[in-house]
Design a protein around this motif. Structure first.
Motif, PDB file in Angstrom:
ATOM      1  N   GLN A  37      -2.685   3.458  -6.735  1.00 25.26           N
ATOM      2  CA  GLN A  37      -2.806   2.091  -6.262  1.00 25.26           C
ATOM      3  C   GLN A  37      -4.254   1.629  -6.448  1.00 25.26           C
ATOM      4  O   GLN A  37      -5.174   2.461  -6.515  1.00 25.26           O
ATOM      5  CB  GLN A  37      -2.399   1.997  -4.787  1.00 25.26           C
ATOM      6  N   ILE A  55      -4.862  13.591   1.570  1.00 23.09           N
ATOM      7  CA  ILE A  55      -4.065  12.743   2.462  1.00 23.09           C
ATOM      8  C   ILE A  55      -4.704  12.742   3.835  1.00 23.09           C
ATOM      9  O   ILE A  55      -5.000  13.805   4.392  1.00 23.09           O
ATOM     10  CB  ILE A  55      -2.628  13.308   2.620  1.00 23.09           C
ATOM     11  N   LYS A  56      -4.882  11.547   4.423  1.00 27.95           N
ATOM     12  CA  LYS A  56      -5.409  11.467   5.789  1.00 27.95           C
ATOM     13  C   LYS A  56      -4.281  11.523   6.807  1.00 27.95           C
ATOM     14  O   LYS A  56      -3.365  10.704   6.757  1.00 27.95           O
ATOM     15  CB  LYS A  56      -6.196  10.170   5.973  1.00 27.95           C
ATOM     16  N   PHE A 109       7.792  11.369   3.120  1.00 28.87           N
ATOM     17  CA  PHE A 109       7.060  10.112   2.956  1.00 28.87           C
ATOM     18  C   PHE A 109       6.428  10.074   1.572  1.00 28.87           C
ATOM     19  O   PHE A 109       6.363  11.092   0.871  1.00 28.87           O
ATOM     20  CB  PHE A 109       5.976   9.988   4.036  1.00 28.87           C
ATOM     21  N   PRO A 112       0.276   7.591   0.084  1.00 29.43           N
ATOM     22  CA  PRO A 112      -0.241   6.212   0.102  1.00 29.43           C
ATOM     23  C   PRO A 112      -1.224   5.921  -1.029  1.00 29.43           C
ATOM     24  O   PRO A 112      -1.592   4.767  -1.239  1.00 29.43           O
ATOM     25  CB  PRO A 112      -0.925   6.104   1.472  1.00 29.43           C
ATOM     26  N   ASN A 116       4.711   3.501  -6.404  1.00 32.29           N
ATOM     27  CA  ASN A 116       6.057   4.055  -6.235  1.00 32.29           C
ATOM     28  C   ASN A 116       6.916   3.715  -7.450  1.00 32.29           C
ATOM     29  O   ASN A 116       6.769   2.649  -8.042  1.00 32.29           O
ATOM     30  CB  ASN A 116       6.722   3.470  -4.988  1.00 32.29           C
TER      31      ASN A 116
ATOM     32  N   GLY B 107      -2.510   9.179  10.298  1.00 36.56           N
ATOM     33  CA  GLY B 107      -2.559   8.757   8.899  1.00 36.56           C
ATOM     34  C   GLY B 107      -1.641   7.569   8.670  1.00 36.56           C
ATOM     35  O   GLY B 107      -0.655   7.391   9.396  1.00 36.56           O
ATOM     36  N   VAL B 108      -1.940   6.764   7.658  1.00 35.92           N
ATOM     37  CA  VAL B 108      -1.174   5.552   7.390  1.00 35.92           C
ATOM     38  C   VAL B 108      -0.191   5.789   6.241  1.00 35.92           C
ATOM     39  O   VAL B 108      -0.602   6.167   5.136  1.00 35.92           O
ATOM     40  CB  VAL B 108      -2.115   4.380   7.056  1.00 35.92           C
ATOM     41  N   ARG B 122      -2.654  -3.089  -0.819  1.00 39.27           N
ATOM     42  CA  ARG B 122      -1.853  -1.885  -1.025  1.00 39.27           C
ATOM     43  C   ARG B 122      -0.370  -2.234  -0.969  1.00 39.27           C
ATOM     44  O   ARG B 122       0.005  -3.294  -0.477  1.00 39.27           O
ATOM     45  CB  ARG B 122      -2.189  -0.814   0.022  1.00 39.27           C
TER      46      ARG B 122
END
Lengths: 373, 373
Positions: A37, A55-56, A109, A112, A116, B107-108, B122
């Motif tokens: 992204q 990844i956070k 999931f 982010p 996609n 996390g998001v 995003r």
């Protein structure tokens, strides 16, 4: 020491030295994947094809990435003191496009960081491992065709259905010119967005046309899962082509021929598809040989001379797959077809499996063979 | 009991009774949101506009949905014995489209149940609360226009840039007819996909054209964030329109006029935009009044007579916003413009805020006013 223990010790030793060798050899030249992204630094890919994820999720207990070496269960990430989970695939990935997802604390999931792509009947994360031959599907400063979303009425399904139509560069300018059409299908769990988004079909065509290697043609891509095939063993045993065949041949083709400047005859119409789309192509071309002169199966089975006899003869049969699939099956089928007098071509994509680089390359090989006068 | 404690007790009591009243009144007629991914049951929406979420993450410690009542911090989900987290917004949501995301263990991530829409720079989850007037943007059995992805060369940014072009139904058939063009911009953090995906601009046009309420025209939508505006306070203070103006007026408009059957003059060219796209419309139309005859600001500021004087006079100025934004500012601006002799129209979308239902409705109101002969 019993033999069992010896083997176990050997295994540990080997694994350990392999691991050290790998760690030592990973090139630290990671760059963001081209499918990230906007502004996202991760996932990254290095020059050897390793993928690295970040990844956070500071309070998470476990994160796993579904990508990794085949059958080894993906890549487990490790939490750092900063709350970011990181990890690198244990080996290089095949070149090209891969779908993936994250399993976070037992739930599925998307990453982010990435765009996609529709696969496995859902929008999944995607990553691109740069291929040595990626130039053929690169976005270049050449004239570009357009990809149009069309909505066509379908009486048989009582819906307005979507398709995407690639029109080649110049389509708008010479208003008298008419074009042949390739109907091109996606695979199981994908949809009509796949060939443009992850397949780069439009860029492959733009680049081929710019170098004069092909005669421009239109590509039509629509949704082929009208049969509602579910995942799991035996999914295709009860597959019936009737619904999709009706949508394609009785509804979409007449709509396209009425709405675009097509050469609306058999000699200028091709059908092809990847995986399940190849299976659909196989069934529909055998049921309706009067509609299509060119058939293309991309990792989607083969034709036998027996199936084709007593039917209108196709001008060309193209059959392809990746070298990590069943290349012998493809090659043998084409030998048999040629022996029976058919114009048939096989193509094997080197070092790729049942994935989109196989199909991008297949389209690149197929396009110059279509609609020769 | 000290006053502080009393207040605290009152707060608890009030919150508790409110909560009970709400729970009693929630209609249990929840249905999947129309923007869910294929086959996904959640998120759901009920007839009152409550949204309900359900996320699988058995080992997770906390999941929050960013959606909820304004400023109250979203909706916390509760884990059930089955490993699914569920929760319902504490009140009804505004009708229309909302972006949202999940915060899982800090996390998001996006909700795997829904489609993603580009917003806040995003791809985010989206949910649709059915609007009482949703018929005007419904997918119907009427002739449909196409939405084309075009890639146009941009020397000023040294890129091949993307735009989407809506061509009305019939565009392909009458090859002599030429059409006016509306250049329509997205808001901050969105991109050129917004007006088609979450805005349903194509369906709004198809439906208006089918009822004969408008003259068909082309809509062109491209990316307006060439200035790389970052979030945060003062983000727009240093905003300069130059880069985007060059892309739009020197590169995109000539490309569109050369590639599509447009009426390539000022009288048949409009510019509009929502939010930041309104700000861009305001700047570009004032800089280049010789290019556009119709101006439209959707939740994107106003014009004053002072700004317009001594410039080529627009044929129409359309200014709109939601009733939950600053409707008086919009109305007063239009009164002032009319007083100064301009043809100006205001539109206030009832019971909506700075969100896409405001802009869908605005386009529906704007379209019939454009390009009147």
């Amino acid at each position: 020491m019993k033999p069992k223990c010896l083997l176990a010790l050997l295994a540990v030793t080997c694994a350990s030295s392999l691991c050290m060798a790998q760690t030592a050899s990973i090139a630290e030249d990671f760059k963001p994947s081209t499918f990230n992204q906007p502004g996202q630094e991760y996932p990254q890919v290095n020059s050897q094809g390793y993928a690295r994820f970040r990844i956070k999720a500071p309070q998470s207990d476990s994160i796993k990435v579904s990508l990794g070496l085949g059958g080894r269960g993906g890549t487990k990430l490790t939490k750092g003191a900063d709350g970011f989970w990181t990890g690198t695939t244990e080996g290089p990935m095949d070149e090209g496009f891969h779908y993936y997802h994250l399993t976070i604390d037992g739930g599925v999931f998307n990453d982010p960081g990435t765009l996609n792509f529709y696969g496995s009947t859902r929008w999944e994360s995607g990553i691109e491992i740069p291929a040595h031959d990626q130039d053929f599907y690169a976005l270049k400063d050449v004239p570009h065709g357009n990809v149009q979303q069309i909505l066509f009425p379908s009486k048989s399904t009582n819906t307005q259905r979507r398709a995407f139509v690639y029109t080649p560069p110049g389509y708008e300018k010479d208003k008298s010119k008419k074009y042949p059409v390739l109907y091109l299908q996606h695979g199981w769990g994908e949809d009509e967005t796949a060939w443009s988004n992850q397949g780069h079909a439009n860029l492959i065509m733009d680049n081929l046309i710019a170098t004069g290697k092909i005669q421009p043609f239109i590509i039509v891509m629509t949704y082929g899962m009208t049969n509602d095939v579910k995942p799991g063993p035996g999914a295709f045993k009860s597959f019936k082509i009737d619904h999709f065949q009706t949508v394609l041949t009785d509804e979409l083709i007449p709509y396209v021929d009425a709405s675009f400047r097509t050469r609306a005859d058999r000699a200028h119409r091709a059908m092809g598809g990847l995986s399940m789309g190849g299976m659909e192509t196989h069934m529909i071309t055998l049921n309706k040989p009067e509609l299509f002169a060119y058939y293309a199966l991309l990792s989607g089975g083969t034709y036998s001379p027996d199936e084709l006899k007593d039917k209108t003869k196709p001008k060309l049969i193209f059959i392809s797959c990746g070298s990590k699939e069943r290349p012998d099956g493809v090659k043998n089928a084409v030998v048999a077809l040629k022996g029976a007098g058919y114009d048939a071509v096989s193509y094997i994509s080197e070092n790729t499996a049942h994935e989109f680089l196989t199909w991008r390359r297949s389209l690149y090989e197929l396009a110059p063979l279509l609609f020769k006068e």
